[in-house]
Design an enzyme around this catalytic site. Sequence first.
Site, PDB file in Angstrom:
ATOM      1  CD  GLN A  62     138.206 114.201 -16.192  1.00 45.70           C
ATOM      2  OE1 GLN A  62     139.146 114.295 -16.675  1.00 45.70           O
ATOM      3  NE2 GLN A  62     137.142 114.961 -16.538  1.00 45.70           N
ATOM      4  CG  ASP A 120     129.091 116.217  -9.243  1.00 45.17           C
ATOM      5  OD1 ASP A 120     130.704 115.887  -8.640  1.00 45.17           O
ATOM      6  OD2 ASP A 120     128.917 117.004  -9.824  1.00 45.17           O
ATOM      7  CB  ALA A 121     124.606 111.557  -7.695  1.00 42.49           C
ATOM      8  CG  HIS A 144     133.291 119.082 -10.429  1.00 37.57           C
ATOM      9  ND1 HIS A 144     133.080 120.707 -10.542  1.00 37.57           N
ATOM     10  CD2 HIS A 144     131.876 118.833 -10.397  1.00 37.57           C
ATOM     11  CE1 HIS A 144     132.226 120.940 -10.831  1.00 37.57           C
ATOM     12  NE2 HIS A 144     131.231 119.696 -10.668  1.00 37.57           N
ATOM     13  CD  GLU A 264     124.105 129.637 -44.213  1.00 39.55           C
ATOM     14  OE1 GLU A 264     124.812 130.245 -43.706  1.00 39.55           O
ATOM     15  OE2 GLU A 264     124.310 129.830 -45.564  1.00 39.55           O
ATOM     16  CD  GLU A 268     129.122 129.609 -42.595  1.00 39.20           C
ATOM     17  OE1 GLU A 268     129.966 130.673 -42.837  1.00 39.20           O
ATOM     18  OE2 GLU A 268     127.978 129.492 -43.018  1.00 39.20           O
TER      19      GLU A 268
END
Length: 372
Positions: A62, A120-121, A144, A264, A268
């Site tokens: 970020q 965060d930590a 955040h 499947e 897809e």
Amino acid sequence: MFAPLAKTLKLIPRVQFAVRTLTTINIKDHKEQIIERSDYPIEKCKAILKDEVTAVLGYGPQGRGQALNLRDQGFQVIVGARKGPSFDRAVEDGWKPGKNIFELEEAAYKGTIVQYLLSDAAQVAMWPNVKKHITKGKALYFSHGFGVVFKDQTHIIPPSDVDVILVAPKGSGLTVRTHFLEGRGINGSWAVFQDATGKAKERALATAFGIGCGHMFETTFEKEVVSDLTGERCVLMGLLQGAFKAQYDVLRAHGHSPSEAYNETIEEALCSLYPLVAQKGMDWMYANCSTTAQRGALDWAPKFEAALKPVIEACYQSVKDGSEARRSIDSNSAPDYQAKLTAELKAMSEQEMWVAGRALRPLRPENSGKKN
């Protein structure tokens, strides 16, 4: 004491900008105001921030994305990073030690808008060193709401004489950067927790479009963090992995090949169907599938909703009461956290469905001849 930062940008003359009527959307009688790029053209953002130095603390995904986008758009921005891989990568990206990249504390001292974009930590660990440089009139910026909302656990309590603002891009830092480079941008939310200068909203929105956001909607720090943590644990990441694995394993248990089970379940979904949802919504995707697929999906969707809603509600409450924050802080602050995380991600990578994915992705026509 650190030396003041030498100003490198030319002064931007004061310009009058036309005031537009902001876009209001009405979703089943719930009205929201949306702020678009056209409301804050880049020249307006530069005028708002003409006397500001944005210090981006942290060069993870970020921090890197936001810092590079600001730099590319011509804002005065510096980076604060701890010596090590992040600092080295910043230098590789063209940041110059002693000119526009510094150790964390020095960058915090030099900045007037301090983007606190460590993990965060790490925010918890570094706050005692950083907070003494968040002085009167500055803006403390988050992407955040975690640190401020869970202050009983993080002990991150901003001074009363600074602006406290949030700009939260709705995607990873990598996406913030790649969408910017593609000329697209990513949507985000904004919030003002504390307006000490009367400029908090303008600082937030000018920075939001400076980092390349597409449109912005207003939130609060608490709503952002609760919705964000719930989303990550549920449909964005945790539920997605769980659902993929459950279906893949059922198909394999009944004798379907890895290729068939992967196609499947995952191929897809990601390459054919989910892009249709992104384009025009779930009904559009349904409308472009067979009548047999439509009927089955319409019948089974309510069953999954009924089964999943209590789990998502339990997750939401675990986020809201701080349990998830405590687990995150305790886990991510442990000295062996990185080693454990690497092991967990390796175990996921070695699940058969993702092994199948690595074998099958190179066979997509667009990947012919490329390495996976």
